[in-house]
Design an enzyme around this catalytic site. Sequence first.
Site, PDB file in Angstrom:
ATOM      1  N   ASP A   4       0.917  -1.168   0.009  1.00  0.00           N
ATOM      2  CA  ASP A   4       0.004  -0.146   0.078  1.00  0.00           C
ATOM      3  C   ASP A   4       0.966   1.053  -0.111  1.00  0.00           C
ATOM      4  O   ASP A   4       2.128   1.078   0.270  1.00  0.00           O
ATOM      5  CB  ASP A   4      -1.023   0.031   1.274  1.00  0.00           C
ATOM      6  CG  ASP A   4      -1.561   1.466   1.303  1.00  0.00           C
ATOM      7  OD1 ASP A   4      -2.347   1.690   0.587  1.00  0.00           O
ATOM      8  OD2 ASP A   4      -1.461   1.632   2.470  1.00  0.00           O
ATOM      9  N   ASP A   6      -0.086   5.208   0.784  1.00  0.00           N
ATOM     10  CA  ASP A   6      -0.092   5.981   1.941  1.00  0.00           C
ATOM     11  C   ASP A   6      -0.391   5.262   3.519  1.00  0.00           C
ATOM     12  O   ASP A   6      -0.987   4.457   3.399  1.00  0.00           O
ATOM     13  CB  ASP A   6      -1.415   6.874   1.932  1.00  0.00           C
ATOM     14  CG  ASP A   6      -1.518   7.603   0.579  1.00  0.00           C
ATOM     15  OD1 ASP A   6      -1.475   8.955   0.562  1.00  0.00           O
ATOM     16  OD2 ASP A   6      -1.801   7.002  -0.430  1.00  0.00           O
ATOM     17  N   ASP A 161      -1.585  -0.656   5.936  1.00  0.00           N
ATOM     18  CA  ASP A 161      -1.790  -0.012   7.037  1.00  0.00           C
ATOM     19  C   ASP A 161      -3.411   0.182   7.556  1.00  0.00           C
ATOM     20  O   ASP A 161      -3.820   0.804   8.446  1.00  0.00           O
ATOM     21  CB  ASP A 161      -1.014   1.269   7.280  1.00  0.00           C
ATOM     22  CG  ASP A 161      -1.778   2.504   6.469  1.00  0.00           C
ATOM     23  OD1 ASP A 161      -2.209   2.157   5.301  1.00  0.00           O
ATOM     24  OD2 ASP A 161      -2.224   3.405   7.087  1.00  0.00           O
TER      25      ASP A 161
END
Length: 210
Positions: A4, A6, A161
């Site tokens: 991922d 960001d 996250d």
Amino acid sequence: MLFDFDGTFADTAPDLAAAVNAMRGARGLAPLAASRVRPFASMGARGLLRIAFDMTPEHPQYLAMRDEFLDLYAQALCVHTRLFPGIAELLSALATREIAWGIVTNKSSRFAPRLVQALGVSPACVVCGDSTPHLKPHPAPLLAAASELRLSPAHCVYVGDDLRDIQAARAAGMRCIAVQYGYHGTDNPGPASWNADAIIFHPAELLEHL
């Protein structure tokens, strides 16, 4: 190894906060503290407009506000954004082991390739939020990345996250690792509740799971 973007690969929160705070300033509102914005950074415009203006997509002005935010963000996309500490060293280790890596993000192709270039990294693939008809937690973006790399999903690991990242990896048949250092939001208990294969506190720990 698929990441991922960001909150996992790069700390984009400062530039996202700057864009939304510019909107607040234009309306006579005080800027939000970085600590207030940071948990919502992985949610993009939807999360940032929510925290900055208490605005949801159902609001009649949402689309106009979203476009304003995105335009401001595009003007200063990589001023303060940086790779998370340890990511550069991890990429070197992956190269030494001849392990391909890529980015799978819900960020649109308007932004993600520009950020990748600005950060000076060279992923084997970049799958964006508009690369497939579906966003994570749908598995389509992860399956597209595996296809581009000519790998079975079972031979890929996805690192994220957000709960959506873990859900997407599970649905795609990939191993999944959650990062404790990411943005996470405030609406869930965090990575311990996501049923990831592992949780890491620093990118270097990923090498232990290869």
